[in-house]
Design a protein around this motif. Structure first.
Motif, PDB file in Angstrom:
ATOM      1  N   TYR A   1      46.484  45.985  33.978  1.00 30.76           N
ATOM      2  CA  TYR A   1      46.325  46.750  35.225  1.00 30.76           C
ATOM      3  C   TYR A   1      46.005  48.220  34.971  1.00 30.76           C
ATOM      4  CZ  TYR A   1      51.319  48.341  35.248  1.00 30.76           C
ATOM      5  OH  TYR A   1      52.546  48.909  34.972  1.00 30.76           O
ATOM      6  N   TYR A   2      46.117  48.680  33.736  1.00 34.30           N
ATOM      7  CA  TYR A   2      45.657  50.029  33.420  1.00 34.30           C
ATOM      8  C   TYR A   2      44.147  50.171  33.646  1.00 34.30           C
ATOM      9  CZ  TYR A   2      49.827  52.190  31.339  1.00 34.30           C
ATOM     10  OH  TYR A   2      51.058  52.775  31.125  1.00 34.30           O
ATOM     11  N   PHE A   3      43.450  49.046  33.695  1.00 31.36           N
ATOM     12  CA  PHE A   3      41.996  49.058  33.827  1.00 31.36           C
ATOM     13  C   PHE A   3      41.549  48.485  35.167  1.00 31.36           C
ATOM     14  CE2 PHE A   3      43.408  47.843  29.468  1.00 31.36           C
ATOM     15  CZ  PHE A   3      43.356  49.120  28.938  1.00 31.36           C
ATOM     16  N   ALA A   4      42.448  48.547  36.160  1.00 27.48           N
ATOM     17  CA  ALA A   4      42.149  47.990  37.482  1.00 27.48           C
ATOM     18  C   ALA A   4      41.011  48.725  38.171  1.00 27.48           C
ATOM     19  CB  ALA A   4      43.402  48.024  38.358  1.00 27.48           C
ATOM     20  N   GLY A   5      40.704  49.946  37.719  1.00 30.91           N
ATOM     21  CA  GLY A   5      39.559  50.661  38.278  1.00 30.91           C
ATOM     22  C   GLY A   5      38.254  49.939  37.996  1.00 30.91           C
ATOM     23  N   LYS A   6      38.209  49.161  36.933  1.00 28.28           N
ATOM     24  CA  LYS A   6      37.014  48.369  36.612  1.00 28.28           C
ATOM     25  C   LYS A   6      36.923  47.134  37.492  1.00 28.28           C
ATOM     26  CE  LYS A   6      37.091  49.821  31.759  1.00 28.28           C
ATOM     27  NZ  LYS A   6      35.851  50.626  31.830  1.00 28.28           N
ATOM     28  N   ASP A   7      38.070  46.528  37.747  1.00 28.18           N
ATOM     29  CA  ASP A   7      38.147  45.366  38.635  1.00 28.18           C
ATOM     30  C   ASP A   7      39.620  45.179  39.006  1.00 28.18           C
ATOM     31  OD1 ASP A   7      38.284  42.783  39.811  1.00 28.18           O
ATOM     32  OD2 ASP A   7      36.476  42.183  38.749  1.00 28.18           O
ATOM     33  N   PRO A   8      39.956  45.320  40.299  1.00 27.73           N
ATOM     34  CA  PRO A   8      41.371  45.225  40.692  1.00 27.73           C
ATOM     35  C   PRO A   8      42.012  43.890  40.351  1.00 27.73           C
ATOM     36  CG  PRO A   8      39.929  45.284  42.629  1.00 27.73           C
ATOM     37  CD  PRO A   8      39.086  45.623  41.452  1.00 27.73           C
ATOM     38  N   ALA A   9      41.200  42.835  40.178  1.00 27.81           N
ATOM     39  CA  ALA A   9      41.767  41.525  39.857  1.00 27.81           C
ATOM     40  C   ALA A   9      42.440  41.491  38.494  1.00 27.81           C
ATOM     41  CB  ALA A   9      40.678  40.449  39.926  1.00 27.81           C
ATOM     42  N   LEU A  10      42.127  42.441  37.612  1.00 31.25           N
ATOM     43  CA  LEU A  10      42.813  42.512  36.318  1.00 31.25           C
ATOM     44  C   LEU A  10      44.317  42.698  36.487  1.00 31.25           C
ATOM     45  CD1 LEU A  10      40.298  44.722  34.297  1.00 31.25           C
ATOM     46  CD2 LEU A  10      40.947  42.379  33.729  1.00 31.25           C
ATOM     47  N   SER A  11      44.735  43.265  37.614  1.00 26.89           N
ATOM     48  CA  SER A  11      46.161  43.529  37.848  1.00 26.89           C
ATOM     49  C   SER A  11      46.997  42.263  37.846  1.00 26.89           C
ATOM     50  CB  SER A  11      46.350  44.257  39.181  1.00 26.89           C
ATOM     51  OG  SER A  11      45.698  45.496  39.182  1.00 26.89           O
ATOM     52  N   PHE A  12      46.413  41.139  38.243  1.00 24.98           N
ATOM     53  CA  PHE A  12      47.192  39.894  38.305  1.00 24.98           C
ATOM     54  C   PHE A  12      47.748  39.490  36.940  1.00 24.98           C
ATOM     55  CE2 PHE A  12      44.592  39.152  42.183  1.00 24.98           C
ATOM     56  CZ  PHE A  12      45.636  38.943  43.070  1.00 24.98           C
ATOM     57  N   PHE A  13      47.120  39.939  35.872  1.00 23.69           N
ATOM     58  CA  PHE A  13      47.530  39.509  34.539  1.00 23.69           C
ATOM     59  C   PHE A  13      48.553  40.464  33.920  1.00 23.69           C
ATOM     60  CE2 PHE A  13      43.099  38.218  35.375  1.00 23.69           C
ATOM     61  CZ  PHE A  13      43.382  36.885  35.635  1.00 23.69           C
ATOM     62  N   THR A  14      48.954  41.471  34.703  1.00 25.11           N
ATOM     63  CA  THR A  14      50.086  42.320  34.327  1.00 25.11           C
ATOM     64  C   THR A  14      51.194  42.143  35.347  1.00 25.11           C
ATOM     65  OG1 THR A  14      48.657  43.958  33.275  1.00 25.11           O
ATOM     66  CG2 THR A  14      50.858  44.685  33.885  1.00 25.11           C
ATOM     67  N   GLY A  15      50.941  42.583  36.565  1.00 24.73           N
ATOM     68  CA  GLY A  15      51.918  42.454  37.630  1.00 24.73           C
ATOM     69  C   GLY A  15      51.347  43.050  38.903  1.00 24.73           C
ATOM     70  N   VAL A  16      51.710  42.468  40.046  1.00 26.94           N
ATOM     71  CA  VAL A  16      51.237  42.953  41.340  1.00 26.94           C
ATOM     72  C   VAL A  16      52.429  43.049  42.292  1.00 26.94           C
ATOM     73  CG1 VAL A  16      48.909  42.003  41.039  1.00 26.94           C
ATOM     74  CG2 VAL A  16      50.687  40.605  42.131  1.00 26.94           C
ATOM     75  N   PRO A  17      52.304  43.836  43.360  1.00 31.17           N
ATOM     76  CA  PRO A  17      53.402  43.939  44.320  1.00 31.17           C
ATOM     77  C   PRO A  17      53.851  42.571  44.839  1.00 31.17           C
ATOM     78  CG  PRO A  17      51.779  45.650  44.743  1.00 31.17           C
ATOM     79  CD  PRO A  17      51.195  44.755  43.684  1.00 31.17           C
ATOM     80  N   PHE A  18      55.159  42.345  44.757  1.00 29.04           N
ATOM     81  CA  PHE A  18      55.779  41.095  45.191  1.00 29.04           C
ATOM     82  C   PHE A  18      55.154  39.892  44.480  1.00 29.04           C
ATOM     83  CE2 PHE A  18      56.239  44.093  48.736  1.00 29.04           C
ATOM     84  CZ  PHE A  18      57.625  44.160  48.785  1.00 29.04           C
ATOM     85  N   GLY A  19      54.947  40.055  43.185  1.00 29.22           N
ATOM     86  CA  GLY A  19      54.347  39.004  42.395  1.00 29.22           C
ATOM     87  C   GLY A  19      55.385  38.209  41.613  1.00 29.22           C
ATOM     88  N   LEU A  20      54.955  37.649  40.509  1.00 28.85           N
ATOM     89  CA  LEU A  20      55.800  36.812  39.665  1.00 28.85           C
ATOM     90  C   LEU A  20      56.707  37.656  38.786  1.00 28.85           C
ATOM     91  CD1 LEU A  20      52.957  34.386  38.513  1.00 28.85           C
ATOM     92  CD2 LEU A  20      54.727  33.879  40.210  1.00 28.85           C
ATOM     93  N   ASN A  21      57.914  37.159  38.532  1.00 33.93           N
ATOM     94  CA  ASN A  21      58.793  37.854  37.590  1.00 33.93           C
ATOM     95  C   ASN A  21      58.398  37.473  36.154  1.00 33.93           C
ATOM     96  OD1 ASN A  21      60.066  35.398  36.877  1.00 33.93           O
ATOM     97  ND2 ASN A  21      61.794  35.730  38.254  1.00 33.93           N
ATOM     98  N   ALA A  22      59.132  37.977  35.185  1.00 29.94           N
ATOM     99  CA  ALA A  22      58.723  37.814  33.786  1.00 29.94           C
ATOM    100  C   ALA A  22      58.612  36.348  33.375  1.00 29.94           C
ATOM    101  CB  ALA A  22      59.706  38.541  32.865  1.00 29.94           C
ATOM    102  N   ARG A  23      59.608  35.563  33.694  1.00 30.08           N
ATOM    103  CA  ARG A  23      59.569  34.148  33.314  1.00 30.08           C
ATOM    104  C   ARG A  23      58.457  33.419  34.052  1.00 30.08           C
ATOM    105  NH1 ARG A  23      65.433  31.799  33.943  1.00 30.08           N
ATOM    106  NH2 ARG A  23      64.200  29.889  33.887  1.00 30.08           N
ATOM    107  N   GLN A  24      58.294  33.724  35.325  1.00 29.39           N
ATOM    108  CA  GLN A  24      57.242  33.083  36.101  1.00 29.39           C
ATOM    109  C   GLN A  24      55.856  33.494  35.596  1.00 29.39           C
ATOM    110  OE1 GLN A  24      58.468  34.593  39.871  1.00 29.39           O
ATOM    111  NE2 GLN A  24      60.118  33.098  40.139  1.00 29.39           N
ATOM    112  N   ASN A  25      55.730  34.773  35.214  1.00 32.80           N
ATOM    113  CA  ASN A  25      54.483  35.267  34.621  1.00 32.80           C
ATOM    114  C   ASN A  25      54.108  34.455  33.391  1.00 32.80           C
ATOM    115  OD1 ASN A  25      52.896  37.326  35.681  1.00 32.80           O
ATOM    116  ND2 ASN A  25      54.286  38.938  35.064  1.00 32.80           N
TER     117      ASN A  25
END
Length: 359
Positions: free
Chosen positions: A95-119
């Motif tokens: 998600y440090y590179f979400a400026g290139k494509d916001p969808a990259l954030s899903f592979f780090t973490g997003v608001p109200f997303g998955l916790n560590a184990r679920q990730n």
């Protein structure tokens, strides 16, 4: 004659074996950069551990020189350097590179997303890593999941935030989609590299900052300039990191070296989370003793954030088919995980944790 042939074969065999060995286990030297400074010992140290482990697994024939952010490239430029091939790899949250494509954030973490184990479950078994690989291919990269911070804290604030209205105009350092979310809530998000956060907070360029959690926040000294420490970090229930690798560089590796990378990153996934679970409780006690004032987010803000987060995902899905594809898969997986955790994990936590506190 037979005896001479046998002796001759014995003398020739080592000479033939040495070149074969060199071909199957060549000497390889890589340069890999972290997105974090050296003083963040878990975040930076996890990348160092990966490099060391790869060396151990390859008899030190595959050597990775690991750099802190800023020594070769700044943290926000790690993906660019790996994509171009000026570095073979980088260790960073995508998600440090979400400026290139916001969808990259899903592979780090997003608001109200998955916790560590679920990730970890989503990436390893739920199709998440395949979607990640599809995205990284556009940047001439591949990626290995390589660590998770676990649930993060909600950040340090100079003043209490008692209502949604008090977020208006608040200058808040926070990355990824969370910056867009807080903008929708009226704040002014700031994307600032870890090394620059404290000076910005100290001189008043920031009103608030969130980073990771007690262990790292203590090292960065935030308690000295902002006392109110909010929880939870509802935008990072688990923040995943990846080892990003240049596609051309990994294609040249023997299969055994690729396997060594996978093993080292797999160990890092478990080890980083265990380190934070061990270190954060100790650091939190010290921070409270140093004057930190713990505050839960007001329910009004949590509810508004939930509503705005889902509206944001719908809007971004309308602009990008790729975002829509990933959000649709992610949301369905999240729904399954949330239902299961409500039954088993959450029901246990909601009884046992308060009960232990009352003793």
């Amino acid at each position: 004659m037979n005896r001479r042939l046998i002796l001759g074969a014995a003398l020739v065999t080592p000479a033939l074996a040495a070149p074969a060995m060199a071909q199957s286990a060549p000497e390889v030297n890589w340069r890999v950069s972290s997105a974090f400074p050296r003083n963040l010992d878990v975040l930076f140290g996890t990348g160092e551990t990966i490099a060391k482990r790869v060396g151990q697994l390859t008899d030190n024939r595959f050597r990775i020189r690991f750099f802190p952010a800023g020594e070769v490239v700044p943290g926000p430029q790690v993906l660019d350097a790996v994509q171009s091939g000026s570095l073979e790899g980088g260790h960073a949250p995508l998600y440090y590179f979400a400026g290139k494509d916001p969808a990259l954030s899903f592979f780090t973490g997003v608001p109200f997303g998955l916790n560590a184990r679920q990730n970890m479950a989503w990436l390893q078994y739920g199709g998440g890593q395949a979607l990640c690989d599809e995205m990284l291919a556009d940047f001439n990269c591949v990626g290995f999941p390589a660590g998770d911070t676990g649930a993060q804290m909600g950040g340090w604030f100079r003043n209490e935030v008692k209502s949604l209205a008090e977020l208006k105009g608040l200058k808040f350092r926070t990355p990824g989609l969370n910056g867009q979310l807080f903008a929708r809530l009226g704040a002014v998000p700031q994307a600032i590299a870890p090394a620059d956060i404290y000076p910005s907070l100290e001189r008043g360029a920031l009103d608030a900052v969130e980073f990771v959690g007690p262990h790292d926040d203590e090292k960065l000294g935030f308690v000295r300039v902002a006392r109110y420490y909010y929880y939870p970090g509802f935008w990072e229930a688990g923040a995943h990191l990846h080892l990003i690798i240049n596609k051309d560089a990994i294609a040249k590796l023997p299969d055994s070296y690729k396997a060594a990378l996978e093993v080292a990153c797999g160990e890092a996934n478990a080890n980083m989370l265990a380190q934070y679970d061990h270190l954060n409780p100790q650091a939190l006690r010290r921070l409270v003793a140093a004057g930190a004032q713990l505050r839960p987010w007001p329910r009004e803000i949590l509810q508004a954030a939930w509503t705005e987060a889902n509206a944001m995902y719908d809007e971004l899905s309308g602009r990008s088919e790729r975002f829509k594809k990933i959000w649709t898969a992610y949301r369905a997986y999240r729904q399954e995980e949330y239902q299961w955790f409500r039954i088993a994990e959450s029901s246990f936590d909601n009884f046992a944790f308060p009960a232990a506190a009352q003793r």
